[in-house]
Scaffold this motif. Structure first.
Motif, short mmCIF file in Angstrom:
data_model
loop_
_atom_site.label_atom_id
_atom_site.label_comp_id
_atom_site.label_asym_id
_atom_site.label_seq_id
_atom_site.Cartn_x
_atom_site.Cartn_y
_atom_site.Cartn_z
N PRO A 100 0.81 -1.22 0.00
CA PRO A 100 0.00 0.00 0.00
C PRO A 100 0.84 1.26 0.00
O PRO A 100 0.41 2.30 -0.54
N LEU A 133 1.67 1.89 -3.57
CA LEU A 133 0.49 2.40 -4.25
C LEU A 133 0.25 3.87 -3.89
O LEU A 133 -0.16 4.66 -4.75
N PHE A 183 0.08 6.85 -6.50
CA PHE A 183 -1.12 7.70 -6.54
C PHE A 183 -0.74 9.18 -6.53
O PHE A 183 -1.40 10.01 -7.19
#
Length: 285
Positions: A36, A39, A43
């Motif tokens: 995460p 990610l 992002f």
């Protein structure tokens, strides 16, 4: 002293084994946080990459010479500086009051001072209209007595930007004042230094990193202001149309101009970030 035989060895406890097994990433980093986190980086970075990929690099010099673009860039250079100066003149004494003052309602005052940070910018612009507009609480008196009208002027852009950005400076300077304390000032006074000398030789040099960081944050926030400026000062080319407003307008009809102006704001924002990460500015050794 020899430990009792019934005393368990902490190194053999089950929770110790679970702790070692659950942090195989080293330095207490659980491995489950890595995907995460990657990610999250993607992002935040991918939109910037998308912007840079779509910049028409060969047309940048030509587009930057366009009259509307140049006027917007000029206003985006002047107005944040003016907003920062307003914030320094009003915000530094306010930060001093919050840091060292003891009075009823101090927490309420701090809350009201920081409210523009989370207030929707459009709401801030409406509030400014009803305070400093021609029919506002203060604006009607200024217009009647002196003929001063802030809305739809360059000065109005500075006022609107200062309203939303000054809390950043106040919080940074207040934290610096609290951190430095009063011991050095008191020591200088006991040695015979006057208040002006203490302010000039002790207080201001110690506050310089916090003031620099607060001023940079204030300038960067004012640079990207859109909602309060549009509501309070309008979108007049050459007078109140700053670069964010020009990007908003150009995106509807001239996407390439919007990308070029966005690139300029990206570079300026990156410069502000690098300035804040400078160890001398944040006061790190």
């Amino acid at each position: 002293m020899t430990p009792d035989a019934t005393t368990p060895d902490p190194r053999r406890l089950p929770w110790r084994r679970r702790e070692r097994g659950g942090h195989r990433g080293g330095h207490g980093l659980p491995l489950w946080t890595v995907p995460p986190a990657l990610l999250g980086v993607m992002f935040l970075v991918l939109p910037l990459v998308g912007l840079l990929v779509n910049v028409p690099w060969t047309a940048v010099p030509v587009q930057l010479r366009a009259p509307d673009v140049r006027s917007a860039l000029y206003l985006s250079l002047i107005c944040p500086i003016g907003s920062t100066l307003i914030a320094i003149v009003l915000g530094v004494p306010l930060a001093w009051l919050l840091a060292r003052g003891r009075f009823p309602g101090r927490g309420l005052v701090r809350g009201l001072v920081t409210l523009p940070m989370i207030l929707p910018p459009v709401v801030g612009g409406v509030a400014l209209l009803y305070a400093f507009g021609r029919g506002g609480l203060v604006g009607r008196w200024g217009y009647r007595e002196f003929g001063i009208s802030l809305p739809y002027t360059t000065l109005g852009v500075m006022v609107a930007s200062a309203f939303v950005s000054m809390p950043f400076l106040v919080l940074a300077v207040e934290a610096g004042i609290v951190q430095t304390g009063v011991r050095y000032e008191e020591a200088a006074e006991t040695l015979g230094a006057g208040r002006l000398m203490v302010l000039r030789r002790i207080t201001l040099p110690m506050l310089a990193p916090s003031l620099g960081a607060g001023a940079t944050l204030c300038w960067a926030r004012a640079l990207g202001e859109l909602g309060a400026t549009l509501t309070f000062a309008g979108n007049l080319s050459g007078t109140t149309q700053t670069t964010p407003l020009a990007v908003f307008i150009a995106l509807q009809t001239r996407p390439q101009d919007a990308v070029v102006l966005s690139l300029v704001l990206f570079v300026l924002s990156l410069g502000a970030l690098l300035a804040l990460r400078d160890r001398r500015m944040v006061g790190n050794p």
